[in-house]
Design a protein around this motif. Structure first.
Motif, PDB file in Angstrom:
ATOM      1  N   MET A 197       0.846  -1.195   0.000  1.00  0.00           N
ATOM      2  CA  MET A 197       0.000   0.000   0.000  1.00  0.00           C
ATOM      3  C   MET A 197       0.878   1.241   0.000  1.00  0.00           C
ATOM      4  O   MET A 197       1.837   1.340   0.755  1.00  0.00           O
ATOM      5  N   LYS A 198       0.537   2.174  -0.887  1.00  0.00           N
ATOM      6  CA  LYS A 198       1.292   3.415  -0.969  1.00  0.00           C
ATOM      7  C   LYS A 198       0.376   4.616  -0.752  1.00  0.00           C
ATOM      8  O   LYS A 198      -0.745   4.652  -1.245  1.00  0.00           O
ATOM      9  N   SER A 199       0.898   5.575  -0.032  1.00  0.00           N
ATOM     10  CA  SER A 199       0.218   6.865   0.083  1.00  0.00           C
ATOM     11  C   SER A 199       0.479   7.643  -1.198  1.00  0.00           C
ATOM     12  O   SER A 199       1.443   7.389  -1.914  1.00  0.00           O
ATOM     13  N   MET A 200      -0.396   8.586  -1.511  1.00  0.00           N
ATOM     14  CA  MET A 200      -0.143   9.447  -2.668  1.00  0.00           C
ATOM     15  C   MET A 200       0.679  10.671  -2.286  1.00  0.00           C
ATOM     16  O   MET A 200       1.050  11.464  -3.153  1.00  0.00           O
ATOM     17  N   THR A 201       0.960  10.843  -1.012  1.00  0.00           N
ATOM     18  CA  THR A 201       1.708  12.006  -0.547  1.00  0.00           C
ATOM     19  C   THR A 201       3.164  11.634  -0.300  1.00  0.00           C
ATOM     20  O   THR A 201       3.447  10.645   0.366  1.00  0.00           O
ATOM     21  N   GLY A 202       4.071  12.423  -0.863  1.00  0.00           N
ATOM     22  CA  GLY A 202       5.480  12.138  -0.640  1.00  0.00           C
ATOM     23  C   GLY A 202       6.384  13.159  -1.314  1.00  0.00           C
ATOM     24  O   GLY A 202       5.925  14.049  -2.042  1.00  0.00           O
ATOM     25  N   PHE A 203       7.669  13.002  -1.050  1.00  0.00           N
ATOM     26  CA  PHE A 203       8.680  13.895  -1.647  1.00  0.00           C
ATOM     27  C   PHE A 203       9.932  13.086  -1.932  1.00  0.00           C
ATOM     28  O   PHE A 203      10.323  12.215  -1.150  1.00  0.00           O
ATOM     29  N   GLY A 204      10.547  13.380  -3.077  1.00  0.00           N
ATOM     30  CA  GLY A 204      11.791  12.704  -3.432  1.00  0.00           C
ATOM     31  C   GLY A 204      12.726  13.647  -4.162  1.00  0.00           C
ATOM     32  O   GLY A 204      12.284  14.525  -4.904  1.00  0.00           O
ATOM     33  N   ARG A 205      14.026  13.458  -3.932  1.00  0.00           N
ATOM     34  CA  ARG A 205      15.032  14.302  -4.582  1.00  0.00           C
ATOM     35  C   ARG A 205      16.148  13.415  -5.132  1.00  0.00           C
ATOM     36  O   ARG A 205      16.588  12.471  -4.479  1.00  0.00           O
ATOM     37  N   GLY A 206      16.576  13.720  -6.359  1.00  0.00           N
ATOM     38  CA  GLY A 206      17.644  12.956  -6.978  1.00  0.00           C
ATOM     39  C   GLY A 206      18.631  13.885  -7.672  1.00  0.00           C
ATOM     40  O   GLY A 206      18.245  14.950  -8.158  1.00  0.00           O
ATOM     41  N   GLU A 207      19.882  13.475  -7.695  1.00  0.00           N
ATOM     42  CA  GLU A 207      20.917  14.318  -8.325  1.00  0.00           C
ATOM     43  C   GLU A 207      21.942  13.430  -9.016  1.00  0.00           C
ATOM     44  O   GLU A 207      22.428  12.454  -8.434  1.00  0.00           O
ATOM     45  N   LYS A 208      22.250  13.765 -10.268  1.00  0.00           N
ATOM     46  CA  LYS A 208      23.256  13.039 -11.034  1.00  0.00           C
ATOM     47  C   LYS A 208      24.132  14.038 -11.789  1.00  0.00           C
ATOM     48  O   LYS A 208      23.647  15.055 -12.298  1.00  0.00           O
ATOM     49  N   GLU A 209      25.437  13.710 -11.868  1.00  0.00           N
ATOM     50  CA  GLU A 209      26.362  14.564 -12.612  1.00  0.00           C
ATOM     51  C   GLU A 209      27.311  13.685 -13.416  1.00  0.00           C
ATOM     52  O   GLU A 209      27.802  12.661 -12.928  1.00  0.00           O
ATOM     53  N   ALA A 210      27.555  14.085 -14.653  1.00  0.00           N
ATOM     54  CA  ALA A 210      28.504  13.382 -15.517  1.00  0.00           C
ATOM     55  C   ALA A 210      29.029  14.358 -16.554  1.00  0.00           C
ATOM     56  O   ALA A 210      28.265  15.178 -17.099  1.00  0.00           O
ATOM     57  N   ALA A 211      30.322  14.288 -16.808  1.00  0.00           N
ATOM     58  CA  ALA A 211      30.979  15.131 -17.820  1.00  0.00           C
ATOM     59  C   ALA A 211      30.691  16.614 -17.597  1.00  0.00           C
ATOM     60  O   ALA A 211      30.547  17.388 -18.546  1.00  0.00           O
ATOM     61  N   GLY A 212      30.550  17.005 -16.314  1.00  0.00           N
ATOM     62  CA  GLY A 212      30.317  18.414 -16.000  1.00  0.00           C
ATOM     63  C   GLY A 212      28.872  18.847 -16.080  1.00  0.00           C
ATOM     64  O   GLY A 212      28.551  20.008 -15.837  1.00  0.00           O
ATOM     65  N   HIS A 213      27.966  17.925 -16.414  1.00  0.00           N
ATOM     66  CA  HIS A 213      26.540  18.247 -16.526  1.00  0.00           C
ATOM     67  C   HIS A 213      25.811  17.688 -15.303  1.00  0.00           C
ATOM     68  O   HIS A 213      25.843  16.481 -15.052  1.00  0.00           O
ATOM     69  N   GLN A 241     -12.828  -8.886   2.303  1.00  0.00           N
ATOM     70  CA  GLN A 241     -12.211  -8.400   1.060  1.00  0.00           C
ATOM     71  C   GLN A 241     -11.257  -7.240   1.326  1.00  0.00           C
ATOM     72  O   GLN A 241     -10.190  -7.143   0.726  1.00  0.00           O
ATOM     73  N   TYR A 242     -11.664  -6.366   2.217  1.00  0.00           N
ATOM     74  CA  TYR A 242     -10.844  -5.198   2.570  1.00  0.00           C
ATOM     75  C   TYR A 242      -9.478  -5.651   3.083  1.00  0.00           C
ATOM     76  O   TYR A 242      -8.432  -5.126   2.679  1.00  0.00           O
ATOM     77  N   ARG A 243      -9.498  -6.632   3.963  1.00  0.00           N
ATOM     78  CA  ARG A 243      -8.245  -7.129   4.542  1.00  0.00           C
ATOM     79  C   ARG A 243      -7.359  -7.781   3.480  1.00  0.00           C
ATOM     80  O   ARG A 243      -6.136  -7.710   3.560  1.00  0.00           O
ATOM     81  N   GLU A 244      -7.976  -8.412   2.501  1.00  0.00           N
ATOM     82  CA  GLU A 244      -7.200  -9.030   1.418  1.00  0.00           C
ATOM     83  C   GLU A 244      -6.594  -7.957   0.507  1.00  0.00           C
ATOM     84  O   GLU A 244      -5.424  -8.049   0.111  1.00  0.00           O
ATOM     85  N   ILE A 245      -7.386  -6.930   0.208  1.00  0.00           N
ATOM     86  CA  ILE A 245      -6.931  -5.893  -0.734  1.00  0.00           C
ATOM     87  C   ILE A 245      -5.765  -5.093  -0.177  1.00  0.00           C
ATOM     88  O   ILE A 245      -4.816  -4.778  -0.900  1.00  0.00           O
ATOM     89  N   ILE A 246      -5.796  -4.757   1.118  1.00  0.00           N
ATOM     90  CA  ILE A 246      -4.727  -3.905   1.658  1.00  0.00           C
ATOM     91  C   ILE A 246      -3.384  -4.630   1.742  1.00  0.00           C
ATOM     92  O   ILE A 246      -2.366  -4.011   2.041  1.00  0.00           O
ATOM     93  N   GLU A 247      -3.372  -5.929   1.443  1.00  0.00           N
ATOM     94  CA  GLU A 247      -2.117  -6.677   1.415  1.00  0.00           C
ATOM     95  C   GLU A 247      -1.546  -6.791  -0.004  1.00  0.00           C
ATOM     96  O   GLU A 247      -0.467  -7.338  -0.196  1.00  0.00           O
ATOM     97  N   LYS A 248      -2.272  -6.300  -0.996  1.00  0.00           N
ATOM     98  CA  LYS A 248      -1.814  -6.412  -2.380  1.00  0.00           C
ATOM     99  C   LYS A 248      -0.611  -5.517  -2.645  1.00  0.00           C
ATOM    100  O   LYS A 248      -0.434  -4.481  -2.011  1.00  0.00           O
ATOM    101  N   LYS A 249       0.214  -5.921  -3.606  1.00  0.00           N
ATOM    102  CA  LYS A 249       1.417  -5.174  -3.990  1.00  0.00           C
ATOM    103  C   LYS A 249       1.169  -4.371  -5.259  1.00  0.00           C
ATOM    104  O   LYS A 249       1.989  -4.329  -6.162  1.00  0.00           O
ATOM    105  N   GLU A 250       0.054  -3.733  -5.350  1.00  0.00           N
ATOM    106  CA  GLU A 250      -0.324  -2.952  -6.532  1.00  0.00           C
ATOM    107  C   GLU A 250      -1.205  -1.796  -6.097  1.00  0.00           C
ATOM    108  O   GLU A 250      -1.669  -1.765  -4.958  1.00  0.00           O
TER     109      GLU A 250
END
Length: 294
Positions: free
Chosen positions: A1-17, A234-243
């Motif tokens: 189960m995933k929340s729709m609320t979140g924050f993520g930050r990523g940074e990559k550098e190569a050849a000066g870019h 059914q509710y208990r089964e659904i909240i265990e799904k990986k989708e």
């Protein structure tokens, strides 16, 4: 189960870019992506949206892409004198017309659009795309960690609320059989009181049984209780799904609410009504939480 609320930050550098990407997501019925990319990388916007769609099923995502060129290939920078003079003249006239002090400084004007212009060398998209994609995937991984952590908290909260809801369903099941018997007892008590007052000898037994049968049929909630047990399972089964499960839970929550409303409307017993209202309150709390599930 995933929340729709979140924050993520990523940074990559190569050849000066260097690319730095920040993603902020909030709940939304569908996937909405607001993308801010430096104009020289507009050609990569489709690739960015595609990668986001692979990782985020729904929610409103604000994505900011920042680029810094640390290589020696720097473009020329110049001051647009004509535009600077136009800004100075227009702002001076505005100050005079409004009776304000004209405190315009060089530092104010150079930050206005189009005063300082630059020309950067054309970016090689084949070189830039993997760097940008790497930063994006890193941001999405960080976002996923936060959304999964929040989703786990929500799952535990749902499990607790479902147990509470089930306890009320079981209590109603225990009370329900006594409703008709209680009604029958009260009906006969009122009848005896009526016969005693009116000095009548007897009542129509078949009519009484018909009245009791009609009452029993009207207040029968066996089907609603059976469906509630099924929905909770059914509710208990659904909240265990990986989708993504948000839409499934949204539909099932509506069904839970419908059964609770029906029980409340059929109830002719104070104790059952109390449990039905408590169930409706729990389902409403669940419904509010569902709005933040992917």
């Amino acid at each position: 189960m995933k929340s729709m609320t979140g924050f993520g930050r990523g940074e990559k550098e190569a050849a000066g870019h260097q690319f730095t990407i920040e993603i902020k997501t909030v709940n939304s019925r569908y996937l909405e992506t607001n993308l801010r990319v430096p104009h020289q990388f507009n050609a990569l916007e489709g690739s960015v949206r595609s990668i986001i769609k692979e990782n985020v099923a729904r929610g409103k995502a604000d994505v900011t892409v920042r680029y810094v060129n640390h290589s020696r290939e720097q473009g020329e920078v110049w001051v647009n004198m004509a535009r600077m003079q136009e800004y100075s003249r227009s702002l001076g006239e505005a100050a005079a017309n409004l009776g304000l002090e004209n405190d315009l400084k060089m530092s104010n004007i150079v930050n206005l659009p189009g005063v300082v212009e630059s020309e950067s060398p054309d970016a090689d998209m084949e070189v830039m795309e993997p760097i940008l994609s790497g930063a994006l995937r890193e941001a999405l991984e960080a976002l996923d960690v936060m959304r999964l952590r929040e989703g786990e908290n929500l799952k535990q909260d749902f499990a607790a609320k479902l147990s509470e809801l089930e306890a009320h369903v079981l209590a109603v099941e225990k009370e329900a059989p006594g409703v008709v018997a209680g009604y029958k007892e009260k009906l006969y008590a009122r009848l005896e009181e009526h016969l005693d007052k009116t000095k009548l000898q007897q009542a129509d037994a078949s009519r009484l049984e018909q009245e009791i049968t009609l009452f029993a049929d009207k207040c029968c909630i066996d089907e609603e209780l059976t469906r509630l047990h099924s929905h909770i399972r059914q509710y208990r089964e659904i909240i265990e799904k990986k989708e993504p499960i948000g839409r499934q839970l949204d539909f099932l929550t509506q069904e839970l609410n419908r059964e609770c409303n029906t029980i409340a409307s059929k109830s002719n017993d104070l104790e059952i009504t109390r449990h039905a209202l408590a169930m409706k309150n729990i389902v409403e709390k669940i419904r509010e939480q569902i709005q933040n599930i992917e």
